[in-house]
Design an enzyme around this catalytic site. Structure first.
Site, short mmCIF file in Angstrom:
data_model
loop_
_atom_site.label_atom_id
_atom_site.label_comp_id
_atom_site.label_asym_id
_atom_site.label_seq_id
_atom_site.Cartn_x
_atom_site.Cartn_y
_atom_site.Cartn_z
CG HIS A 166 34.37 34.66 42.08
ND1 HIS A 166 35.01 33.49 42.38
CD2 HIS A 166 35.34 35.59 41.96
CE1 HIS A 166 36.31 33.69 42.45
NE2 HIS A 166 36.55 34.97 42.20
CB SER A 167 28.24 32.97 39.90
OG SER A 167 28.42 31.59 39.66
CE1 TYR A 168 24.13 29.92 45.18
CE2 TYR A 168 25.74 28.75 43.87
CZ TYR A 168 24.83 28.77 44.89
OH TYR A 168 24.62 27.62 45.63
CD GLU B 265 30.83 35.38 44.91
OE1 GLU B 265 30.34 34.51 44.17
OE2 GLU B 265 31.92 35.24 45.50
CE1 TYR C 249 34.50 32.83 51.43
CE2 TYR C 249 32.12 32.59 51.61
CZ TYR C 249 33.29 32.50 50.86
OH TYR C 249 33.24 32.12 49.55
NE ARG D 231 36.47 27.07 45.70
CZ ARG D 231 35.90 28.21 46.08
NH1 ARG D 231 34.68 28.52 45.71
NH2 ARG D 231 36.57 29.08 46.82
NE ARG E 275 31.68 25.43 42.69
CZ ARG E 275 31.85 24.75 43.82
NH1 ARG E 275 31.77 23.44 43.82
NH2 ARG E 275 32.09 25.37 44.96
CD GLU E 276 32.53 30.68 41.08
OE1 GLU E 276 33.06 31.76 40.72
OE2 GLU E 276 32.76 30.16 42.19
CG HIS F 76 36.14 29.75 42.04
ND1 HIS F 76 35.69 30.65 42.97
CD2 HIS F 76 37.34 29.29 42.49
CE1 HIS F 76 36.57 30.72 43.96
NE2 HIS F 76 37.58 29.92 43.69
CG ASN G 100 39.76 34.18 44.67
OD1 ASN G 100 40.68 34.98 44.46
ND2 ASN G 100 38.59 34.55 45.17
NE ARG G 101 39.69 30.96 50.05
CZ ARG G 101 38.67 31.39 49.29
NH1 ARG G 101 38.91 31.96 48.11
NH2 ARG G 101 37.44 31.29 49.71
O1 0X9 Z 1 35.35 32.23 48.09
C1 0X9 Z 1 35.61 32.84 47.04
O2 0X9 Z 1 36.68 32.74 46.46
C2 0X9 Z 1 34.58 33.78 46.45
N1 0X9 Z 1 33.28 33.20 46.55
S1 0X9 Z 1 32.88 31.90 45.65
O3 0X9 Z 1 31.59 31.42 46.11
N2 0X9 Z 1 32.68 32.36 44.16
O4 0X9 Z 1 33.92 30.94 45.73
C3 0X9 Z 1 34.58 35.09 47.21
C4 0X9 Z 1 35.92 35.72 47.43
C5 0X9 Z 1 35.94 37.15 47.13
N3 0X9 Z 1 36.83 37.37 46.04
C6 0X9 Z 1 37.79 38.29 46.07
N4 0X9 Z 1 37.85 39.11 47.11
N5 0X9 Z 1 38.62 38.34 45.08
ZN ZN Z 2 34.08 31.77 42.81
#
Ligand code: 0X9
Ligand code: ZN
Length: 597
Positions: free
Chosen positions: A316-318, A389, A368, A247, A191-192, A189, A263-264
């Site tokens: 990641h952050s935060y 994070e 989540y 992001r 911006r992190e 991501h 990350n999706r």
């Molecule tokens: O939503 C995300 O992708 C991550 N949080 S963020 O605020 N940095 O966007 C958390 C996802 C957890 N990551 C993994 N399980 N790889």
């Molecule tokens: Zn992230």
């Protein structure tokens, strides 16, 4: 009732008396995106309705309700504040003017000047300010030249816009190519910003500390590290040139929006609407297919070609979290006890240097639902996976003050050293899907992982134990080697109505027999059987006589054995024989209508 609190956190920004260096060039055809008067607001969102309302009233959800009391963070336009006030939602303004923050951050960077920013030496002064993509690359080269034989640079491929993605490899001199490895990557991501700096700090300290620091030396005796500081170069460049709070990557989508949330975009759980979005404009847009993006493909191919990678950490952050699989489902992962241990060790490491609070747990339940994430992909392939994070808890968010780069790096180093030590302790033999259903009457194969960083595994010893029915030690079959630390198991064909139990074992050089540490208390996985049409074979769990027929004699057998306190008669599988177990058995026995398949 409504509570409105304004929280302003003033962070000291030290002026540095140097000549200003030129900022990176902005793309001529794209205007910078400004955030004047925009706020980041922490909103109490405890119900789906509250979450939907907060999303509707904001420009972007920055997270969706965290673990610390059901608060989510949202970016709110100046003109959106009245509606938020009127909504009845409880909220706290965490950042009062995003643009002012971004301007102050850039002024601080520019004030450092080229002299300090362009440091070529593999020096810790580099970590005094955030660095551009070009500066990451130059510093990587500097680390390679100052630590020959320890640090090398590996090319993974290019981003959509053709920017290289690379890894640093840090390994003690003469390490075998296939030495057990820990893989970390950052800036998935864009911006992190602190994440890239933190993993570079880790790389620097590992390289420097190989000889001088006992713990680092020990970690590098058993493991090598691969570190990708900038997984999403296009997005990262864009956070410098146009929009500090970008992001995703920079994929032009159908419909005119830009960006896929990398990350999706991983394949495990890809495409679920819970935890990702099908809308190209969304911050969590998953793309048109799993691995549609060159950035995720580059990492996938890098890891897939290195089966000796045993742990993967996506930084990641935060909000200070250590997140283990699963992200796409609330189901408990096989090996949850192992993760519980490693999460606690990782967390204690991160908390050690400064006493900052980190929380750990499975992604889905701790923050989540998140589908198509990197950690799930790793876990489904036999690796250990995390998404972590970094700092902070919202006071400065993505713009963590540069003075905290080194402390953040120290926390990460401490966490990773704890993790590496815990991995050393764990000679483990397991299959991710050991207890997944198989078709009755047919043999089935499973990939078994045997992790052995201390080289105490007797190479030919990994074996499968299998039995049909609850009694006996089962039959041993050697596992067929597939790749470093990977073996193939073949389950025996079992008819519908039978109960198939398996477990895996291996011998250590010191004579210990090692098993999967997370098998159920009775030491065996029960493998569900299904018919060729996919329907489950009806298994009679109370059939103690193991003849596939429930009849009163079985109950008699059970009671007899129960009072002989034979461990095999322990019905609840909790390791304790007590009268309740017998009660449960009898209740089940008389209420369970069972026709053996
Ligand atoms: O939503 C995300 O992708 C991550 N949080 S963020 O605020 N940095 O966007 C958390 C996802 C957890 N990551 C993994 N399980 N790889
Ligand atoms: Zn992230």
């Amino acid at each position: 009732m409504r509570t409105t609190l304004a929280l302003m956190v003033i962070t000291g920004i030290a002026g540095v008396p140097c000549a200003a260096g030129p900022p990176p060039a902005r793309l001529p055809f794209e205007q910078p995106v400004r955030h004047d008067g925009q706020r980041v607001v922490r909103v109490r969102v405890e119900t789906p309705a509250e979450r939907e309302l907060a999303e509707a009233l904001s420009a972007e959800a920055w997270d969706c309700g965290g673990p610390r009391g059901g608060w989510g963070r949202y970016r709110v336009l100046p003109e959106g504040m009245d509606a938020l006030e009127a909504s009845g939602l409880e909220f706290v303004v965490e950042i009062a003017d995003l643009q002012a923050r971004a301007d102050a951050e850039r002024a601080e960077i520019d004030a450092l000047g080229l002299g300090e920013r362009a440091l070529g030496a593999a020096d810790l002064a580099w970590f005094n300010a955030y660095k551009t993509y070009a500066e990451y690359s130059a510093y990587t080269d500097a680390l390679v030249s100052s630590h020959p034989g320890v640090v090398s640079r590996l090319a993974l491929g290019n981003s959509l816009q053709g920017n290289p993605i690379w890894a640093l490899r840090i390994a003690s001199p003469g390490s075998a190519t296939d030495k057990p490895a820990v893989f970390l990557f950052a800036l998935q991501h864009a911006r992190e910003w602190v994440t890239g700096m933190a993993v570079m700090y880790l790389a620097q300290r590992l390289a420097e500390g190989l000889e001088s620091d006992e713990r680092i030396g020990a970690a590098l005796a058993t493991h090598q590290f691969y570190i990708v500081p900038v997984m999403n170069p296009d997005g990262y460049l864009y956070t410098w040139s146009n929009n500090r709070f970008w992001r995703k990557n920079r994929r032009p989508n159908a419909g005119g929006t830009v960006g896929v949330d990398l990350n999706r975009n991983w394949s495990e759980g890809w495409g679920l609407d819970s935890g990702s979005s099908a809308s190209p404009g969304s911050a969590t847009y998953r793309g048109t297919a799993a691995f549609s993006e060159p950035e995720t493909r580059a990492l996938r191919d890098f890891v897939s070609a290195r089966p000796w990678i045993r742990a993967q950490v996506d930084v990641h952050s935060y909000t200070q979290l250590i997140l283990s699989p699963w992200g796409y489902t609330g189901a408990t992962i096989a090996h949850a006890p192992l993760y519980d241990n490693l999460n606690a060790t990782f967390e204690a490491g991160m908390e050690g240097p400064y006493g900052f609070d980190y929380l750990s747990g499975p992604t889905f339940t701790t923050i989540y639902p998140a589908s198509g994430v990197s950690a799930d992909w790793a876990a489904a392939r036999g690796m250990l996976g995390w998404g972590i994070e970094c700092r902070d808890l919202g006071q400065t968010g993505f713009e963590l003050p540069a003075a905290q780069i080194v402390p953040q790096g120290q926390e990460l180093l401490s966490g990773i050293l704890n993790l590496a030590e815990a991995l050393d302790d764990a000679l483990r033999v397991f299959a991710i899907d050991a207890a997944a259903a198989v078709t009755a009457g047919a043999a089935a194969t499973r990939t078994v992982f045997a992790y052995d960083s201390l080289s105490t595994l007797v190479a030919t010893s990994p074996r499968q134990m299998a039995r049909l029915g609850r009694l006996g030690e089962g039959e041993a079959t050697a596992l067929a080697p597939l790749a470093p630390n990977r073996y193939q198991a073949t389950y025996p064909a079992a008819p519908c109505g039978a109960t198939l139990y398996v477990r895996f074992e291996a011998d250590a050089a010191d004579g210990r027999t090692v098993r999967d540490p997370d098998v159920p208390a009775n030491g065996w996985y029960t493998v569900p059987l299904r018919r060729a049409d996919g329907t489950p074979c009806t298994v009679c769990p109370t059939d103690f006589g193991q003849d596939g027929i429930i009849d009163p004699d079985d109950l008699g057998d059970y009671i007899t054995l129960y009072f002989q306190a034979d461990a095999q008669t322990e019905y609840n599988h909790d390791g304790t024989l007590n009268p309740d177990d017998l009660g449960d058995y009898i209740t089940d026995y008389f209420s369970f209508a069972c026709t053996p398949g």
